[in-house]
Enzyme design. Structure first.
Site, short mmCIF file in Angstrom:
data_model
loop_
_atom_site.label_atom_id
_atom_site.label_comp_id
_atom_site.label_asym_id
_atom_site.label_seq_id
_atom_site.Cartn_x
_atom_site.Cartn_y
_atom_site.Cartn_z
N ASP A 34 63.70 38.27 14.68
CA ASP A 34 64.49 38.13 13.46
C ASP A 34 64.41 36.70 12.94
O ASP A 34 64.33 36.45 11.74
CB ASP A 34 65.96 38.48 13.74
CG ASP A 34 66.13 39.97 13.98
OD1 ASP A 34 65.11 40.69 13.91
OD2 ASP A 34 67.27 40.40 14.23
N ASP A 38 63.23 35.50 9.35
CA ASP A 38 64.10 34.72 8.45
C ASP A 38 63.41 33.45 8.00
O ASP A 38 63.57 33.00 6.86
CB ASP A 38 65.41 34.37 9.16
CG ASP A 38 66.27 35.60 9.33
OD1 ASP A 38 66.00 36.61 8.64
OD2 ASP A 38 67.20 35.58 10.16
N GLU A 115 62.93 71.51 7.17
CA GLU A 115 63.44 70.14 7.29
C GLU A 115 64.96 70.10 7.35
O GLU A 115 65.65 71.08 7.05
CB GLU A 115 62.91 69.26 6.16
CG GLU A 115 63.29 69.69 4.77
CD GLU A 115 62.44 68.98 3.71
OE1 GLU A 115 62.64 67.78 3.52
OE2 GLU A 115 61.60 69.66 3.07
N LYS A 117 68.67 69.07 6.29
CA LYS A 117 69.38 68.81 5.03
C LYS A 117 70.35 67.67 5.30
O LYS A 117 71.39 67.86 5.93
CB LYS A 117 70.11 70.08 4.58
CG LYS A 117 70.67 69.98 3.19
CD LYS A 117 71.07 71.37 2.70
CE LYS A 117 71.56 71.36 1.29
NZ LYS A 117 72.70 70.53 1.03
N ASP A 119 73.17 64.98 4.96
CA ASP A 119 74.44 65.02 4.24
C ASP A 119 74.71 63.65 3.61
O ASP A 119 75.41 62.82 4.17
CB ASP A 119 75.58 65.41 5.19
CG ASP A 119 76.80 65.86 4.42
OD1 ASP A 119 76.71 66.00 3.18
OD2 ASP A 119 77.85 66.09 5.05
N GLU A 184 67.26 61.49 -0.01
CA GLU A 184 68.69 61.42 0.27
C GLU A 184 69.07 60.06 0.86
O GLU A 184 68.45 59.60 1.81
CB GLU A 184 69.02 62.53 1.29
CG GLU A 184 70.46 62.88 1.38
CD GLU A 184 70.89 63.94 0.35
OE1 GLU A 184 70.11 64.26 -0.57
OE2 GLU A 184 72.01 64.43 0.49
N TYR A 234 65.89 59.07 3.53
CA TYR A 234 64.75 59.94 3.84
C TYR A 234 64.30 60.61 2.55
O TYR A 234 65.13 61.14 1.80
CB TYR A 234 65.15 61.06 4.81
CG TYR A 234 65.13 60.65 6.27
CD1 TYR A 234 64.02 60.03 6.82
CD2 TYR A 234 66.21 60.91 7.09
CE1 TYR A 234 63.99 59.67 8.16
CE2 TYR A 234 66.20 60.56 8.43
CZ TYR A 234 65.08 59.93 8.96
OH TYR A 234 65.06 59.59 10.28
N LYS A 322 73.25 76.46 5.16
CA LYS A 322 74.30 75.46 5.40
C LYS A 322 75.01 75.76 6.70
O LYS A 322 75.43 76.89 6.94
CB LYS A 322 75.33 75.49 4.26
CG LYS A 322 74.87 74.73 3.05
CD LYS A 322 75.89 73.65 2.72
CE LYS A 322 75.78 73.24 1.28
NZ LYS A 322 76.99 72.70 0.75
N CYS A 416 108.88 57.58 27.63
CA CYS A 416 107.45 57.87 27.81
C CYS A 416 107.27 59.27 28.38
O CYS A 416 107.87 59.60 29.40
CB CYS A 416 106.83 56.84 28.74
SG CYS A 416 105.17 57.29 29.23
N CYS A 419 105.81 58.88 32.24
CA CYS A 419 106.56 58.35 33.38
C CYS A 419 108.06 58.26 33.11
O CYS A 419 108.82 57.92 34.02
CB CYS A 419 106.02 57.00 33.79
SG CYS A 419 106.37 55.72 32.59
N CYS A 434 104.52 52.38 26.07
CA CYS A 434 105.35 52.65 27.24
C CYS A 434 105.66 51.30 27.87
O CYS A 434 104.77 50.46 28.02
CB CYS A 434 104.60 53.55 28.22
SG CYS A 434 105.44 53.67 29.80
N CYS A 439 102.06 52.73 33.92
CA CYS A 439 102.20 54.14 33.59
C CYS A 439 100.88 54.89 33.54
O CYS A 439 100.62 55.75 34.35
CB CYS A 439 102.94 54.27 32.26
SG CYS A 439 102.82 55.88 31.53
S1 IVH Z 1 65.23 69.73 -1.39
C1 IVH Z 1 64.95 71.31 -5.49
N1 IVH Z 1 65.49 68.70 0.98
O1 IVH Z 1 70.67 68.99 -0.75
C2 IVH Z 1 66.03 70.59 -4.86
N2 IVH Z 1 67.38 68.65 -0.44
O2 IVH Z 1 71.43 71.49 -2.51
C3 IVH Z 1 65.46 69.57 -3.98
N3 IVH Z 1 69.32 67.51 0.51
O3 IVH Z 1 70.68 67.83 -4.03
C4 IVH Z 1 66.23 69.43 -2.77
N4 IVH Z 1 68.38 66.96 2.40
O4 IVH Z 1 71.01 66.16 -2.15
C5 IVH Z 1 66.11 68.97 -0.15
N5 IVH Z 1 65.54 67.73 3.08
C6 IVH Z 1 66.15 68.01 1.93
C7 IVH Z 1 67.48 67.64 1.69
C8 IVH Z 1 68.06 67.99 0.48
C9 IVH Z 1 69.48 66.89 1.67
C10 IVH Z 1 70.37 67.65 -0.52
C11 IVH Z 1 70.01 67.08 -1.87
C12 IVH Z 1 70.07 68.19 -2.84
C13 IVH Z 1 70.90 69.20 -2.11
C14 IVH Z 1 70.40 70.58 -2.50
#
Ligand code: IVH
Length: 685
Positions: A34, A38, A115, A117, A119, A184, A234, A322, A416, A419, A434, A439
């Site tokens: 690092d 830097d 893949e 999804k 969050d 995302e 990603y 989901k 408590c 005890c 406590c 305790c």
């Molecule tokens: S494909 C055509 N791949 O899920 C839509 N979406 O309900 C393209 N998301 O708005 C989305 N991981 O925010 C895709 N590997 C992934 C994802 C992903 C998260 C989210 C994304 C999208 C929502 C779709």
């Protein structure tokens, strides 16, 4: 250094820093320290200060570039950002496949890409001539917000695409000036927890989950704040036609261009493969360092995907499964108080069990009295509970409209619950403690003792796990161990399917316990392993057969110190201790609880006088060769003898193995007979 030399050096430094960014944030394999990094960055900063005309948007010094914004500008998406249709179960996947096959009027086999999804939040990033140009939120899919400054602070998003690398792979030049990547932005669970700690320290509102934290961080007008939040990214789409034939290739191109790709994503030759992927990821979900809310299946052939078009806001060629939500509503049955390692009292809500993310939740932390007041929560309330990753489930809000009028207000106890000592609440402090410093430690040690070898001897349940179970509020006393469920264990960090199964099995196995072991396990002062066995023998001699815990309570509670002294085997100190223990309500409650949770007394034959070693007292020292010391002790006891840890005048034999120490010397001093292992074996033959 003249101007053209400076320009050259700036170019070289940028290249070098991009490469190190890539190695560090994408490959996770830094090649310089690092400090060295830097130092290079400082040199670049200095040169750019002297020659501002050479500052470019993609310079590593520009990640946290601009000044705070007044507001975000609108950003119109050239191609709308769609969302995905949700699929509920495997059958709906089959229906989806049937539907799309019908649509394209083709019964041929086709494959998929699977893949995770993530969050987080969907964003679009525009590169011009390979350089990060603009970035925007999804917004309503058509109009988002320009968050260029903030997205540039995310280290896993390259400021410069490795176009040459992609050209090499394609074997041709790339003519497209604009490349759009979508993906995302998310926050790691660990980063989220740390951020919330800091928010609390600053007296600022904590974020409900990593997704909200990521959203809040991306919507900062000052990019410096965003930069401090360690967001991650990603990619999952390349909107520009670069010759990607499959969706799998999209992911490969992203890697070639300098993005990091999720290693869990995979090609699937058919839907069955995808269903297995879904199952595998669902199990893995809690162990992942980031939150996912499902998995995505995409028709791998891009041409086919295009052909399928979209319905409303959803493409037909991809669907999302989901995972069960991590929020649900349930009722609060009770609020109990748990005592932590430092003696701090934490209120915990006991819930009507509900399944959250595949795990049954039966309790949620309420943190402290302030939190209870902030939520306005009462016993009997219907609440929204949330489980975010590995953290203990928390109560998000109270649905006050659903009250019946029978709800009860909770008050922190003045004594408590562990005890019985006074509870202290210092002015100006949130927490209650406590007043008895020992305790929690006492309870902890009692539980360690309860599961130890001579006691219940529960395999897979060592001090570390006990601490975790106590910390998670899953056990509050010895008996709670017998009420643990696999689901509850799965809520605890470090427990996986197999380890949870193993522990549950070991607990089941010891539910039947001998009276001597039970007495010893209770940790009654002066009632060691030996005394417990002596007591058992005495009770059996008097023809009294104790068959269950209820009888244990009745028998022992009816005895006075005098009664015990008449039974000469135990001394007055042990007798007093025994009587005192059985006179305490909480101890009787513990025994009752053990019985309720299924602990039963195992019938055992008492030792009789006719046995070979009846009445003889042994002390063991050193290492034996044909058996362990514990095995030797068991043999002695089985033959009516007893063992103790220290040599005294009443000791009949000291059994000395190799490397025997001070006990041997003591035996010599007291004129106690010392026997070898061979002699002992002969004695018991
Ligand atoms: S494909 C055509 N791949 O899920 C839509 N979406 O309900 C393209 N998301 O708005 C989305 N991981 O925010 C895709 N590997 C992934 C994802 C992903 C998260 C989210 C994304 C999208 C929502 C779709």
């Amino acid at each position: 250094m003249n101007k053209s030399e400076a320009k050259k050096r700036i170019e070289q430094l940028k290249e070098e820093l991009w490469r190190h960014d890539y190695l560090y944030y994408v490959k996770d394999a830094p090649s310089i320290s690092d400090a060295a990094y830097d130092s290079l960055k400082r040199e670049l900063l200095n040169l750019e200060k002297n020659y501002p005309e050479f500052i470019t948007l993609d310079s590593p010094t520009q990640r946290v570039g601009g000044r705070p914004l007044e507001k975000f500008e609108k950003f119109i998406h050239r191609i709308p950002m769609l969302s995905l249709q949700d699929i509920k179960d495997d059958k709906e996947f089959d229906d989806w496949e049937v539907r799309i096959k019908k649509l394209i009027n083709r019964q041929t086999k086709f494959d998929y890409f699977a893949e995770l999804k993530m969050d987080g939040l969907a964003v679009a990033i525009i590169y011009k001539d390979g350089t990060f140009f603009k970035g925007a939120t999804r917004g309503d899919g058509v109009i988002g917000e320009d968050i260029t400054q903030n997205l540039k602070t995310i280290k896993s998003i390259p400021l410069k695409l490795n176009i040459a690398n992609l050209e090499k792979r394609l074997g041709r030049k790339i003519k497209e000036a604009t490349i759009e990547v979508r993906g995302e932005v998310f926050m790691d669970k660990k980063v989220f927890l740390k951020l919330n700690e800091e928010q609390k320290k600053r007296n600022e509102q904590a974020f409900a989950n990593p997704r909200n934290a990521a959203a809040g961080s991306l919507r900062q007008l000052d990019p410096k704040i965003t930069a401090s939040r360690q967001l991650d990214f990603y990619g999952y789409q390349i909107m520009t036609e670069l010759g990607q034939i499959t969706h799998q290739e999209v992911h490969q191109f992203l890697v070639v261009l300098g993005f990091r790709d999720n290693t869990h994503n995979q090609f699937c030759e058919n839907l069955d493969c995808f269903k297995n992927f879904k199952k595998k990821i669902e199990h893995l979900r809690n162990k992942l360092p980031y939150e996912i809310d499902g998995v995505v299946a995409t028709v791998n052939d891009n041409k086919l995907f295009q052909e399928l078009g979209s319905v409303g806001k959803n493409p037909r060629g991809a669907v999302a499964y989901k995972f069960p939500g991590l929020e649900a509503t349930t009722k609060i049955k009770d609020i109990i108080v748990q005592v932590g390692r430092t003696g701090r009292l934490t209120p915990v809500a006991i819930l009507e069990p509900i399944v959250l993310g595949g795990v049954t939740i039966s309790r949620a932390t309420l943190h402290n009295q302030d939190e209870i007041e902030r939520l306005g929560v009462k016993i009997g309330d219907t609440v929204v509970v949330q489980r975010a990753g590995d953290v203990i489930p928390a109560i998000l809000s109270v649905l006050k409209n659903l009250r019946t009028g029978h709800e009860k207000t909770f008050k922190m106890p003045i004594k408590c619950p562990v005890c019985g000592s006074k509870v202290i609440h210092r002015q100006g402090e949130v927490d209650y403690y406590c007043s008895n410093e020992n305790c929690y430690q006492t309870l902890r040690r009692q539980i360690y003792h309860f599961v130890s070898k001579g006691a219940f001897d529960i395999e897979h349940l060592g001090p570390k796990i006990i601490d975790q179970l106590l910390g998670a509020g899953l056990i509050h006393d010895q008996a709670d161990i017998f009420a643990l469920s696999k689901d509850q264990l799965m809520e605890v960090e470090r427990f996986a399917d197999k380890s949870a199964d193993n522990l549950i099995k070991s607990i089941e196995q010891v539910k039947e316990v001998t009276l001597a072991r039970l007495l010893y396990s209770l940790g009654i002062r002066h009632i060691g392993e030996e005394t417990a066995i002596l007591l058992f023998n005495k009770i059996s001699e008097s023809d009294k057969i104790i068959k269950n815990i209820n009888q244990v309570i009745n028998f022992f509670s009816s005895k006075s110190v005098d009664d015990w002294e008449r039974i000469s085997t135990i001394g007055p100190v042990s007798a007093r201790s025994l009587v005192e223990w059985f006179s305490k309500k909480e101890n009787i409650n513990l025994l009752n609880k053990l019985e309720r949770f299924g602990v039963v007394i195992k019938p055992e034959k008492p030792s009789t006088v006719r046995q070979k070693l009846a009445g003889l007292k042994f002390v063991l020292t050193g290492t034996l060769s044909s058996m362990t010391r514990d095995e030797a002790k068991a043999k002695i006891r089985g033959l009516g003898g007893s063992t103790s840890e220290s040599v005294g005048k009443k000791t009949d034999f000291v059994l000395a193995g190799t490397d025997s120490g001070s006990k041997y010397d003591q035996a010599r001093r007291l004129n106690v007979k010392v026997i070898s292992e061979q002699e002992f074996l002969r004695m018991i033959k």
